[in-house]
Design an enzyme around this catalytic site. Structure first.
Site, PDB file in Angstrom:
ATOM      1  CG  HIS A  54       6.407  38.760  12.322  1.00  0.00           C
ATOM      2  ND1 HIS A  54       6.761  38.354  11.061  1.00  0.00           N
ATOM      3  CD2 HIS A  54       7.269  39.754  12.659  1.00  0.00           C
ATOM      4  CE1 HIS A  54       7.792  39.064  10.644  1.00  0.00           C
ATOM      5  NE2 HIS A  54       8.123  39.921  11.592  1.00  0.00           N
TER       6      HIS A  54
ATOM      7  CB  CYS B 152       9.725  42.877  14.423  1.00  0.00           C
ATOM      8  SG  CYS B 152       8.954  44.490  14.188  1.00  0.00           S
TER       9      CYS B 152
END
Length: 274
Positions: A194, A210
Protein backbone atom coordinates in the site's frame (compact mmCIF):
# COMPACT_ATOMS: atom_id res chain seq x y z
CA UNK A 1 30.40 -2.39 -89.15
CA UNK A 2 30.32 -4.14 -85.74
CA UNK A 3 27.58 -2.92 -83.41
CA UNK A 4 26.12 -3.81 -79.97
CA UNK A 5 22.61 -3.18 -78.80
CA UNK A 6 23.23 -1.33 -75.50
CA UNK A 7 20.71 1.45 -76.04
CA UNK A 8 17.84 -0.27 -74.16
CA UNK A 9 20.08 -0.50 -71.09
CA UNK A 10 21.46 3.01 -71.21
CA UNK A 11 20.36 5.36 -68.42
CA UNK A 12 20.18 9.05 -68.88
CA UNK A 13 21.86 11.27 -66.30
CA UNK A 14 18.43 12.32 -65.03
CA UNK A 15 17.27 8.70 -64.72
CA UNK A 16 20.41 7.76 -62.82
CA UNK A 17 19.94 10.56 -60.31
CA UNK A 18 16.27 9.68 -59.87
CA UNK A 19 17.12 6.05 -59.13
CA UNK A 20 19.80 7.06 -56.63
CA UNK A 21 17.41 9.38 -54.83
CA UNK A 22 14.78 6.66 -54.64
CA UNK A 23 17.26 4.22 -53.14
CA UNK A 24 18.40 6.71 -50.53
CA UNK A 25 14.81 7.42 -49.56
CA UNK A 26 14.02 3.76 -49.10
CA UNK A 27 17.02 3.34 -46.78
CA UNK A 28 15.89 6.31 -44.71
CA UNK A 29 12.38 4.91 -44.37
CA UNK A 30 13.70 1.57 -43.17
CA UNK A 31 15.69 3.27 -40.40
CA UNK A 32 13.17 5.77 -39.10
CA UNK A 33 9.62 6.83 -39.76
CA UNK A 34 8.30 10.34 -39.51
CA UNK A 35 5.08 11.78 -38.18
CA UNK A 36 4.21 15.32 -39.10
CA UNK A 37 7.70 15.83 -40.49
CA UNK A 38 9.35 14.89 -37.15
CA UNK A 39 11.59 11.79 -36.87
CA UNK A 40 10.27 9.00 -34.63
CA UNK A 41 12.85 6.87 -32.88
CA UNK A 42 12.45 3.12 -33.36
CA UNK A 43 11.14 1.28 -30.26
CA UNK A 44 13.68 -0.34 -27.93
CA UNK A 45 14.32 -4.07 -28.29
CA UNK A 46 11.53 -6.19 -26.80
CA UNK A 47 13.67 -7.49 -23.92
CA UNK A 48 14.99 -4.12 -22.78
CA UNK A 49 12.92 -2.19 -20.23
CA UNK A 50 12.24 1.37 -21.43
CA UNK A 51 14.09 3.89 -19.25
CA UNK A 52 12.25 5.50 -16.37
CA UNK A 53 11.72 9.22 -16.07
CA UNK A 54 14.06 11.35 -13.99
CA UNK A 55 13.41 11.53 -10.25
CA UNK A 56 12.12 15.09 -10.33
CA UNK A 57 9.40 13.99 -12.75
CA UNK A 58 8.62 10.64 -11.09
CA UNK A 59 8.17 12.23 -7.67
CA UNK A 60 6.53 15.48 -8.74
CA UNK A 61 3.09 16.54 -7.40
CA UNK A 62 0.25 14.45 -8.81
CA UNK A 63 -3.45 15.13 -9.31
CA UNK A 64 -5.19 11.80 -8.86
CA UNK A 65 -8.76 10.80 -8.10
CA UNK A 66 -9.69 14.27 -6.94
CA UNK A 67 -6.72 14.48 -4.57
CA UNK A 68 -3.56 16.57 -4.87
CA UNK A 69 -0.56 14.47 -3.87
CA UNK A 70 2.38 16.64 -2.82
CA UNK A 71 5.77 16.23 -4.43
CA UNK A 72 8.35 14.03 -2.69
CA UNK A 73 11.69 15.54 -1.54
CA UNK A 74 13.55 12.65 -3.13
CA UNK A 75 16.93 14.26 -2.38
CA UNK A 76 16.34 13.36 1.29
CA UNK A 77 15.82 9.65 0.55
CA UNK A 78 18.69 7.18 0.15
CA UNK A 79 18.92 6.64 -3.62
CA UNK A 80 18.73 2.84 -3.27
CA UNK A 81 15.11 3.26 -2.17
CA UNK A 82 14.06 5.35 -5.17
CA UNK A 83 12.38 3.70 -8.17
CA UNK A 84 14.93 2.35 -10.65
CA UNK A 85 15.66 -0.42 -13.14
CA UNK A 86 18.19 -2.98 -11.87
CA UNK A 87 19.47 -6.43 -12.90
CA UNK A 88 16.92 -8.92 -11.57
CA UNK A 89 18.36 -10.62 -8.46
CA UNK A 90 15.34 -12.87 -7.83
CA UNK A 91 15.40 -15.38 -10.69
CA UNK A 92 11.59 -15.34 -10.78
CA UNK A 93 9.37 -15.22 -13.86
CA UNK A 94 8.58 -11.83 -15.45
CA UNK A 95 5.45 -10.36 -13.91
CA UNK A 96 6.20 -11.61 -10.38
CA UNK A 97 6.41 -9.24 -7.41
CA UNK A 98 9.11 -10.12 -4.89
CA UNK A 99 9.24 -8.37 -1.52
CA UNK A 100 12.65 -8.60 0.16
CA UNK A 101 11.97 -7.73 3.79
CA UNK A 102 15.66 -7.89 4.69
CA UNK A 103 16.67 -5.33 2.08
CA UNK A 104 13.52 -3.17 2.30
CA UNK A 105 13.03 -3.54 -1.45
CA UNK A 106 10.17 -4.61 -3.70
CA UNK A 107 11.03 -6.01 -7.14
CA UNK A 108 8.71 -6.23 -10.12
CA UNK A 109 10.41 -8.76 -12.39
CA UNK A 110 10.57 -7.74 -16.05
CA UNK A 111 11.74 -9.58 -19.20
CA UNK A 112 15.38 -9.60 -20.22
CA UNK A 113 16.84 -10.21 -16.76
CA UNK A 114 15.69 -6.86 -15.40
CA UNK A 115 13.48 -5.68 -12.55
CA UNK A 116 11.94 -2.43 -11.42
CA UNK A 117 12.97 -1.91 -7.81
CA UNK A 118 11.05 0.20 -5.30
CA UNK A 119 12.00 1.07 -1.75
CA UNK A 120 9.56 0.00 0.98
CA UNK A 121 8.94 0.67 4.64
CA UNK A 122 7.99 -2.28 6.80
CA UNK A 123 5.76 -2.53 9.85
CA UNK A 124 5.31 -5.45 12.22
CA UNK A 125 2.99 -7.16 9.77
CA UNK A 126 5.71 -6.83 7.17
CA UNK A 127 7.99 -9.10 9.17
CA UNK A 128 5.30 -11.44 10.45
CA UNK A 129 4.41 -13.25 7.23
CA UNK A 130 6.31 -14.73 4.31
CA UNK A 131 5.37 -17.07 1.51
CA UNK A 132 3.51 -17.08 -1.81
CA UNK A 133 0.38 -15.07 -2.45
CA UNK A 134 -1.73 -13.63 -5.25
CA UNK A 135 -3.16 -10.14 -5.70
CA UNK A 136 -6.87 -10.82 -5.24
CA UNK A 137 -8.13 -7.25 -4.90
CA UNK A 138 -6.85 -3.85 -5.98
CA UNK A 139 -8.21 -0.51 -4.88
CA UNK A 140 -7.57 3.13 -5.68
CA UNK A 141 -7.78 5.41 -2.65
CA UNK A 142 -8.97 2.51 -0.48
CA UNK A 143 -11.17 2.82 2.57
CA UNK A 144 -9.46 1.90 5.85
CA UNK A 145 -11.14 -0.07 8.64
CA UNK A 146 -8.85 -0.51 11.66
CA UNK A 147 -9.07 -3.97 13.25
CA UNK A 148 -10.56 -4.49 16.69
CA UNK A 149 -7.11 -5.06 18.24
CA UNK A 150 -5.96 -1.64 17.05
CA UNK A 151 -9.13 0.06 18.24
CA UNK A 152 -8.64 -1.53 21.67
CA UNK A 153 -5.20 0.10 21.88
CA UNK A 154 -6.37 3.38 20.34
CA UNK A 155 -10.04 3.96 21.25
CA UNK A 156 -10.07 7.21 19.24
CA UNK A 157 -10.07 5.05 16.09
CA UNK A 158 -13.50 3.60 16.93
CA UNK A 159 -15.11 6.18 14.64
CA UNK A 160 -13.41 4.41 11.71
CA UNK A 161 -14.50 0.90 12.66
CA UNK A 162 -16.18 -1.37 10.13
CA UNK A 163 -19.49 -0.77 11.92
CA UNK A 164 -19.05 2.98 11.40
CA UNK A 165 -18.11 2.65 7.73
CA UNK A 166 -14.34 2.99 7.97
CA UNK A 167 -12.11 5.92 7.02
CA UNK A 168 -12.70 7.17 3.46
CA UNK A 169 -9.76 7.25 1.09
CA UNK A 170 -7.69 10.39 1.22
CA UNK A 171 -4.32 12.01 1.78
CA UNK A 172 -4.14 11.00 5.46
CA UNK A 173 -5.53 7.47 5.02
CA UNK A 174 -2.94 4.89 6.26
CA UNK A 175 -3.38 2.82 3.07
CA UNK A 176 -2.39 5.74 0.85
CA UNK A 177 -3.30 6.19 -2.80
CA UNK A 178 -3.49 2.49 -3.71
CA UNK A 179 -3.62 -0.91 -2.03
CA UNK A 180 -2.99 -4.43 -3.32
CA UNK A 181 -4.66 -7.09 -1.17
CA UNK A 182 -2.85 -10.43 -0.98
CA UNK A 183 -4.56 -13.79 -0.61
CA UNK A 184 -3.10 -17.24 -0.01
CA UNK A 185 -5.48 -19.74 -1.52
CA UNK A 186 -8.92 -18.37 -0.66
CA UNK A 187 -7.80 -16.75 2.59
CA UNK A 188 -7.02 -13.10 3.10
CA UNK A 189 -3.47 -12.94 4.46
CA UNK A 190 -4.20 -9.44 5.86
CA UNK A 191 -0.96 -8.55 4.10
CA UNK A 192 -1.07 -5.38 1.99
CA UNK A 193 1.15 -3.57 -0.45
CA UNK A 194 0.00 0.00 0.00
CA UNK A 195 0.89 3.65 -0.31
CA UNK A 196 1.81 6.01 2.47
CA UNK A 197 2.10 9.76 2.89
CA UNK A 198 5.07 9.14 5.21
CA UNK A 199 7.82 9.15 2.57
CA UNK A 200 10.45 9.43 5.31
CA UNK A 201 9.59 5.89 6.52
CA UNK A 202 10.73 4.27 3.25
CA UNK A 203 13.72 2.01 3.81
CA UNK A 204 12.96 1.81 7.52
CA UNK A 205 11.05 -0.39 9.95
CA UNK A 206 8.11 1.38 11.54
CA UNK A 207 5.57 0.56 14.22
CA UNK A 208 2.58 -0.39 12.11
CA UNK A 209 1.51 -1.35 8.62
CA UNK A 210 2.55 -4.02 6.13
CA UNK A 211 4.61 -3.01 3.10
CA UNK A 212 4.35 0.71 2.39
CA UNK A 213 5.59 2.53 -0.69
CA UNK A 214 5.80 6.19 -1.61
CA UNK A 215 2.38 7.13 -2.99
CA UNK A 216 3.85 7.94 -6.42
CA UNK A 217 5.51 4.50 -6.43
CA UNK A 218 2.41 2.52 -5.44
CA UNK A 219 0.48 4.29 -8.22
CA UNK A 220 3.19 3.24 -10.68
CA UNK A 221 3.19 -0.36 -9.41
CA UNK A 222 -0.62 -0.54 -9.42
CA UNK A 223 -0.72 0.50 -13.07
CA UNK A 224 1.91 -2.06 -14.08
CA UNK A 225 0.52 -5.23 -12.48
CA UNK A 226 -2.68 -7.01 -13.49
CA UNK A 227 -5.04 -8.87 -11.19
CA UNK A 228 -3.84 -12.31 -10.14
CA UNK A 229 -0.22 -11.14 -10.06
CA UNK A 230 1.87 -13.64 -8.06
CA UNK A 231 3.70 -12.23 -5.05
CA UNK A 232 6.59 -13.77 -3.13
CA UNK A 233 7.52 -12.37 0.27
CA UNK A 234 10.91 -13.43 1.56
CA UNK A 235 13.37 -12.43 4.25
CA UNK A 236 16.19 -12.31 1.73
CA UNK A 237 16.47 -12.50 -2.07
CA UNK A 238 18.46 -15.58 -3.08
CA UNK A 239 17.75 -17.39 0.20
CA UNK A 240 15.54 -20.45 0.48
CA UNK A 241 11.95 -19.41 1.11
CA UNK A 242 10.60 -20.56 4.45
CA UNK A 243 6.84 -20.04 4.52
CA UNK A 244 5.28 -18.90 7.77
CA UNK A 245 1.63 -19.21 6.82
CA UNK A 246 0.80 -20.64 10.25
CA UNK A 247 1.78 -17.34 11.82
CA UNK A 248 -0.87 -14.66 11.71
CA UNK A 249 0.12 -11.23 10.50
CA UNK A 250 -0.65 -8.26 12.69
CA UNK A 251 -3.39 -6.74 10.54
CA UNK A 252 -3.37 -3.18 9.33
CA UNK A 253 -7.11 -3.33 8.68
CA UNK A 254 -10.12 -5.49 9.39
CA UNK A 255 -9.85 -7.34 6.08
CA UNK A 256 -11.36 -6.93 2.66
CA UNK A 257 -14.76 -5.28 3.16
CA UNK A 258 -17.71 -7.66 3.23
CA UNK A 259 -19.46 -7.93 -0.10
CA UNK A 260 -16.38 -7.02 -2.15
CA UNK A 261 -16.15 -8.73 -5.52
CA UNK A 262 -12.90 -10.67 -5.50
CA UNK A 263 -11.16 -12.29 -8.43
CA UNK A 264 -12.17 -15.89 -7.81
CA UNK A 265 -10.22 -18.65 -6.05
CA UNK A 266 -6.50 -17.95 -6.08
CA UNK A 267 -4.50 -20.50 -8.02
CA UNK A 268 -1.19 -22.04 -7.05
CA UNK A 269 1.70 -20.09 -8.50
CA UNK A 270 2.61 -21.94 -11.67
CA UNK A 271 2.99 -21.46 -15.39
CA UNK A 272 -0.80 -21.13 -15.62
CA UNK A 273 -0.66 -17.71 -13.95
CA UNK A 274 1.61 -16.17 -16.59
Amino acid sequence: MFTTEIEPYRLSRRGFLSAAALGAASIAVSACTTVGGQPVEPPPPANVEPPLLDYATMYAPVSDGGFELPGIPFEKIDEQFLRQIVPDPTGQRPGTIVVDTAGHHLYLVRPGGQAIRYGVGLGRAGFEWSGDAVVQWKQKWPKWTPPAEMIARQPELAKYSAENGGMPGGLTNPLGARALYLFEGNEDTLYRLHGSPEWYSIGKSVSSGCVRLINQDIIDLYDRVPNKTPVIVTAGVGQELVATADRKAIPIDAGVPEGSILLGPARTISDSIF
